[in-house]
Design a protein around this motif. Structure first.
Motif, short mmCIF file in Angstrom:
data_model
loop_
_atom_site.label_atom_id
_atom_site.label_comp_id
_atom_site.label_asym_id
_atom_site.label_seq_id
_atom_site.Cartn_x
_atom_site.Cartn_y
_atom_site.Cartn_z
N GLY A 43 0.83 -1.29 0.14
CA GLY A 43 -0.06 0.06 0.03
C GLY A 43 0.86 1.28 -0.07
N VAL A 44 2.14 1.24 -0.14
CA VAL A 44 3.08 2.25 -0.35
C VAL A 44 3.10 2.91 -1.67
N GLU A 45 2.79 4.34 -1.52
CA GLU A 45 2.76 4.94 -2.91
C GLU A 45 4.00 5.16 -3.40
N VAL A 46 4.12 4.87 -4.63
CA VAL A 46 5.75 4.91 -5.21
C VAL A 46 5.59 5.72 -6.31
N ALA A 47 6.48 6.72 -6.32
CA ALA A 47 7.01 7.53 -7.52
C ALA A 47 8.58 7.14 -7.91
N VAL A 48 8.74 6.96 -9.01
CA VAL A 48 10.00 6.59 -9.37
C VAL A 48 10.70 7.56 -10.60
N VAL A 49 12.06 7.78 -10.22
CA VAL A 49 12.71 8.42 -11.19
C VAL A 49 13.79 7.63 -11.75
N ILE A 50 14.27 7.32 -12.83
CA ILE A 50 15.37 6.44 -13.26
C ILE A 50 16.24 7.11 -13.96
N GLY A 51 17.74 6.82 -13.82
CA GLY A 51 18.85 7.51 -14.64
C GLY A 51 18.89 7.30 -15.87
N GLY A 52 19.74 7.33 -16.60
CA GLY A 52 20.15 7.18 -17.95
C GLY A 52 21.66 6.76 -18.13
N GLY A 53 22.27 6.45 -17.34
CA GLY A 53 23.68 6.05 -17.23
C GLY A 53 24.10 5.03 -18.05
N ASN A 54 22.91 4.03 -18.20
CA ASN A 54 23.22 2.70 -19.14
C ASN A 54 23.15 2.86 -20.59
N ILE A 55 22.64 4.00 -20.81
CA ILE A 55 22.57 4.54 -22.34
C ILE A 55 23.38 5.70 -22.81
N THR A 96 0.29 -1.19 -12.26
CA THR A 96 -0.22 -0.38 -13.21
C THR A 96 0.66 1.02 -12.75
N ALA A 97 1.39 1.34 -13.93
CA ALA A 97 2.35 2.56 -13.95
C ALA A 97 2.08 3.37 -14.93
N ARG A 98 2.49 4.64 -14.70
CA ARG A 98 2.34 5.78 -15.60
C ARG A 98 3.40 6.72 -15.94
N VAL A 99 3.96 6.87 -17.05
CA VAL A 99 5.12 7.65 -17.33
C VAL A 99 4.64 9.11 -17.52
N MET A 100 5.41 10.11 -17.03
CA MET A 100 5.09 11.39 -17.04
C MET A 100 6.51 12.19 -17.64
N SER A 101 6.49 12.79 -18.57
CA SER A 101 7.81 13.34 -19.17
C SER A 101 8.08 14.82 -18.74
N ALA A 102 9.19 15.30 -18.31
CA ALA A 102 9.52 16.86 -18.14
C ALA A 102 9.71 17.50 -19.43
N ILE A 103 10.00 16.79 -20.46
CA ILE A 103 9.89 17.46 -22.01
C ILE A 103 8.89 17.02 -22.67
N GLY A 132 14.02 13.49 -16.51
CA GLY A 132 14.77 14.32 -15.48
C GLY A 132 13.97 15.54 -14.91
N THR A 133 15.06 16.83 -14.89
CA THR A 133 14.22 17.94 -14.44
C THR A 133 13.60 18.61 -15.81
N GLY A 134 13.89 18.14 -16.95
CA GLY A 134 13.54 18.91 -18.25
C GLY A 134 14.85 19.81 -18.44
N ASN A 135 15.77 20.05 -17.63
CA ASN A 135 16.74 21.19 -17.94
C ASN A 135 18.08 20.48 -18.20
N PRO A 136 18.95 20.80 -19.12
CA PRO A 136 20.46 20.48 -19.30
C PRO A 136 21.11 20.99 -17.76
N PHE A 137 22.31 20.57 -17.60
CA PHE A 137 23.18 20.71 -16.65
C PHE A 137 22.49 20.31 -15.29
N PHE A 138 21.59 19.66 -15.33
CA PHE A 138 21.17 18.85 -14.17
C PHE A 138 21.28 17.35 -14.12
N THR A 139 20.83 16.58 -13.25
CA THR A 139 20.96 15.12 -13.27
C THR A 139 19.68 14.52 -12.82
#
Ligand SMILES: Nc1ncnc2c1ncn2[C@@H]1O[C@H](COP(=O)(O)OP(=O)(O)OP(=O)(O)O)[C@@H](O)[C@H]1O
Ligand SMILES: O=c1ccn([C@@H]2O[C@H](COP(=O)(O)O)[C@@H](O)[C@H]2O)c(=O)[nH]1
Length: 236
Positions: A43-55, A96-103, A132-139
C-alpha cells in the motif's frame, strides 16, 4: 508495516545493464520491478525517477566534443527510454504505472502535470518521472529531489550499485568506510560523489531525508521502507 506512505525511488540507470556492457538487461529490470512490487503490495505510494547512465550521459565519453546542452538532452531522452522499459515491465508484472515526461514528447508519454501525478499516486498507480528535470546541466538525482519535494514524499530512496554513502568512492578506494548516517552539510562539505550537491542541497532545504542503499541486495528496498537498518541515511 511500512514506515512511509509515499516515497520517491531513484533507480540507477547504470544498474539496469546488469552484467551487460550497455542498455537494459532483461533479468535485471524484472528483478528490480519485483523489488518495487514488494512495497506497492503493502500500500505504499511509489513514484520513480530512473537514471540514464546505461545509455547516455551528457558528461560521458560518448559526448566528447559535443555541445553540453545537446548532450544533456540526449541523456534526458535516455531516461525516457528507461522509463518506458520500466513501466512496461511493471505492466507485465501485474502493476499499473504511468510515465510522465518533463520534456514535451506527447506521442510517446504524457507530460508531467503535478496534480495528475498526485491523482495517480492516490489511485495506487506507480508514477515514473521521465526526462529528469527537463533542463540541461542537471541530473536525475536532482530530479528525484525535486519531484520528491513536489509530491510530498516522506523519503527519497537512492537505489544504486553501492550499499550506502562511503568516505570515498568504494569502487575506487578499498579502504573507504560506510556511514550509517550523515548530515547533508557533511556530505556536501566532503564532496561525496554518490549524489550531486544540487540534489543534497535541495533535500536539505526541504528537510527531505535520503536513504542510499544497494539495488542489487535482495529485500533491501522493502527493509528501507519498513524503517529498518539498511544503507545510509542522509539527513538535516
Ligand atoms: N562517497 C561515495 N559513497 C558511495 N558511492 C560513491 C561515493 N563517491 C562516488 N560513488 C559512486 O557513485 C555511484 C552512484 O552514483 P551515480 O548517480 O553516478 O550512479 P547511479 O545511481 O548508478 O547512476 P545513474 O542513475 O545516473 O545511471 C556509486 O556506484 C559509487 O561508485
Ligand atoms: O534533469 C536532468 C536529468 C538528466 N540530464 C541528462 O541525462 C543524463 C542521464 O542522467 P543521469 O542522472 O546521469 O543518469 C545526465 O548525465 C544528463 O546528461 C539532464 O541534463 N537534466
Amino acid at each position: 508495516m511500512p514506515a512511509y506512505k509515499r516515497i520517491l525511488l531513484k533507480l540507477s540507470g547504470e544498474a539496469l545493464m546488469g552484467d551487460d556492457a550497455y542498455g537494459i538487461n532483461r533479468a535485471t529490470i524484472v528483478r528490480m520491478v519485483r523489488e518495487v512490487r514488494q512495497v506497492t503490495d503493502q500500500g505504499v505510494e511509489v513514484a520513480v525517477v530512473i537514471g540514464g547512465g546505461n545509455i547516455f550521459r551528457g558528461v560521458a565519453g560518448g559526448s566528447v566534443g559535443m555541445d553540453r546542452a545537446t548532450a544533456d538532452y540526449m541523456g534526458m531522452l535516455a531516461t525516457v527510454m528507461n522509463s518506458l522499459a520500466l513501466a512496461d515491465t511493471m505492466r507485465q508484472e501485474g502493476m499499473t504505472a504511468r510515465v510522465m515526461s518533463a520534456i514535451s514528447i506527447e506521442q510517446v508519454v504524457e507530460p508531467y502535470v503535478r496534480p495528475k501525478a498526485l491523482q495517480y499516486l492516490e489511485e495506487g498507480k506507480v508514477v515514473v518521472f521521465a526526462a529528469g528535470t527537463g533542463n540541461p546541466f542537471f541530473t536525475t538525482d536532482t530530479a528525484a529531489a525535486l519531484r520528491g519535494a513536489e509530491i510530498g514524499a516522506e523519503l527519497v530512496l537512492k537505489a544504486t550499485k553501492v550499499d550506502g554513502v562511503y568516505t570515498a568512492d568504494p569502487a575506487k578506494d578499498p579502504d573507504a568506510k560506510r556511514y550509517e548516517n550523515i548530515t547533508f552539510d557533511e556530505a556536501i562539505a566532503r564532496n561525496l560523489q554518490v549524489m550531486d550537491a544540487t540534489a543534497f542541497a535541495l533535500c536539505r532545504d526541504q528537510k527531505l531525508p535520503i536513504k542510499v542503499f544497494s539495488i542489487f541486495k535482495p529485500g533491501a528496498l522493502e527493509r528501507v521502507v519498513r524503517g529498518e537498518n539498511e544503507g545510509t541515511l542522509v539527513h538535516v
